[in-house]
Design a protein around this motif. Structure first.
Motif, PDB file in Angstrom:
ATOM      1  N   LEU A 235      -3.242   7.384   9.562  1.00 15.68           N
ATOM      2  CA  LEU A 235      -3.171   5.983   9.976  1.00 15.68           C
ATOM      3  C   LEU A 235      -4.302   5.593  10.925  1.00 15.68           C
ATOM      4  N   LYS A 236      -4.874   6.584  11.601  1.00 14.35           N
ATOM      5  CA  LYS A 236      -5.963   6.296  12.546  1.00 14.35           C
ATOM      6  C   LYS A 236      -7.238   7.048  12.198  1.00 14.35           C
ATOM      7  N   ALA A 258      -9.111   2.637   1.452  1.00 17.66           N
ATOM      8  CA  ALA A 258      -8.757   1.771   2.581  1.00 17.66           C
ATOM      9  C   ALA A 258      -7.508   0.960   2.261  1.00 17.66           C
ATOM     10  N   ASP A 259      -7.339   0.587   0.993  1.00 15.19           N
ATOM     11  CA  ASP A 259      -6.162  -0.171   0.570  1.00 15.19           C
ATOM     12  C   ASP A 259      -4.886   0.632   0.789  1.00 15.19           C
ATOM     13  N   GLU A 262      -4.097   0.969   4.511  1.00 12.49           N
ATOM     14  CA  GLU A 262      -3.537  -0.276   5.043  1.00 12.49           C
ATOM     15  C   GLU A 262      -2.071  -0.432   4.630  1.00 12.49           C
ATOM     16  N   LYS A 263      -1.760  -0.104   3.379  1.00 14.34           N
ATOM     17  CA  LYS A 263      -0.370  -0.175   2.925  1.00 14.34           C
ATOM     18  C   LYS A 263       0.499   0.810   3.704  1.00 14.34           C
ATOM     19  N   LYS A 265       0.082   1.784   6.735  1.00 12.43           N
ATOM     20  CA  LYS A 265       0.311   1.230   8.069  1.00 12.43           C
ATOM     21  C   LYS A 265       1.465   0.232   8.044  1.00 12.43           C
ATOM     22  N   GLN A 266       1.505  -0.625   7.026  1.00  9.25           N
ATOM     23  CA  GLN A 266       2.582  -1.616   6.928  1.00  9.25           C
ATOM     24  C   GLN A 266       3.928  -0.958   6.616  1.00  9.25           C
ATOM     25  N   GLY A 332       0.047  -5.507  -1.128  1.00  4.44           N
ATOM     26  CA  GLY A 332      -0.667  -5.073   0.060  1.00  4.44           C
ATOM     27  C   GLY A 332      -0.268  -5.791   1.333  1.00  4.44           C
ATOM     28  N   LYS A 333       0.797  -6.603   1.246  1.00  6.34           N
ATOM     29  CA  LYS A 333       1.239  -7.319   2.444  1.00  6.34           C
ATOM     30  C   LYS A 333       2.729  -7.549   2.385  1.00  6.34           C
TER      31      LYS A 333
END
Length: 337
Positions: A235-236, A258-259, A262-263, A265-266, A332-333
């Motif tokens: 995540l980091k 990167a996609d 990011e997913k 992380k959510q 993705g959101k």
């Protein structure tokens, strides 16, 4: 290393699910030896992971001829641990192996011919110092060998007493249905299917899970954490000691887009609200479906395995949670609650 005493409480917490239409029950969490049990890994740590697994009700240990590295070394190391610590507990264990990937030079060391499958299992049994395995899988479909030959080899292996049950791995739905039909005719039905399945790889939901239910075949997903991407590890960024940073690993930076980061992380935000780690939620998300018999996890330490085991404590998801997870994975959101 100190002499090992098996825990008398090993069956207290684990849940077991029936595997298809069989007498076999598997723990909700099974241990895979794909990584962390080869000659490149610390044997002491490998031993501690196996001990921790058994002490916590994990009875199923999943191997393959090519696990290592080098290929074959995971079976050798597991055999040593088995002989030293678990010789008197063999009947409490489900041990599986597979063949289907390259193991030796020449035309007979790969894929799905009867010659290869019989020879490979003989080698696996010698490496693990066993008379039989409980489950023997064909590791991947062979586009050139007739499916009838491959399935008849699996049937023969059971009749020879070298395996008790047969499994398939990495078979898509049409191939799976044809293979199971052949196995039924031969009198050795398929026990279980091992597909790659995670939040990031959901192809099995299109038709395979329904086919497994209809055919009464168990399901044991591998790579439930997308080889570490569905954990807080990346995540980091990419830690130096991570699987992604290892030169000999299967996970590459091209996979860790990167996609996906990011997913992850959510998704982690949802996991935290469930009082779970991202890894625990990813495993629980698979176990929510009763068509899934067991989830195959790896572990690089006893502590990591114990963390994965906590996923069985909460396998229920609200409708809102599932909708939010699906939205994140699809677009993705998500609407983080």
């Amino acid at each position: 290393m100190q002499n090992y005493q098996v825990s008398e409480l090993r069956y207290k917490e684990m849940n077991y699910r029936r595997c298809g239409n069989s007498g076999i029950k598997l723990p909700e969490i099974s241990l895979g030896l794909w990584h962390n049990f080869g000659d490149v890994d610390a044997f002491k740590t490998s031993t501690q992971i196996i001990r921790t697994a058994f002490d916590n009700g994990i009875t199923h240990f999943d191997l393959a001829n090519n696990y290592g590295p080098p290929p074959g070394s995971a079976e050798i190391n597991f055999g040593k641990i088995l002989k030293k610590d678990f010789a008197s507990y063999r009947d409490e264990m489900i041990i599986s192996s597979k063949a289907g990937y390259t193991m030796w030079e020449g035309p007979y060391g790969d894929w799905g011919s009867k010659k290869y499958l019989i020879s490979s299992l003989d080698q696996s049994l010698k490496r693990m110092q066993l008379d039989y395995v409980d489950i023997f899988y064909h590791h991947r479909p062979d586009p050139d060998t007739p499916l009838e030959e491959t399935m008849s080899a699996l049937d023969l292996i059971v009749r020879q007493g070298k395996a008790l049950y047969i499994g398939l791995s990495n078979y898509k739905t049409p191939e799976f249905l044809k293979a199971t039909s052949i196995l039924k005719e031969l009198g050795t039905p398929c026990l279980i299917h091992q597909p790659k399945y995670s939040m990031f790889e959901r192809w099995v939901e299109e038709s395979l899970l329904d086919a497994l239910k209809k055919e009464q075949v168990g399901c044991i997903p591998f790579s439930p954490l997308a080889q570490g991407l569905l954990t807080n590890k990346y995540l980091k960024g990419i830690p130096e000691n991570s699987r992604l940073a290892k030169a000999h690993g299967f996970l590459t930076q091209a996979y860790a887009t990167a996609d996906k980061i990011e997913k992850a992380k959510q998704l982690n935000e949802i996991a935290l609200k469930r009082d779970q780690s991202l890894a625990q939620m990813a495993i629980s998300w698979l176990l929510k479906d009763n068509r899934v018999t067991s989830v195959l996890v790896g572990a690089s330490s006893p502590e990591q395995l114990l963390d994965s085991l906590k996923s069985t404590q909460n396998v229920n998801f609200s409708i809102e949670e599932l909708e939010n997870i699906n939205h994140i994975l699809s677009y993705g959101k998500g609407n983080i609650m």
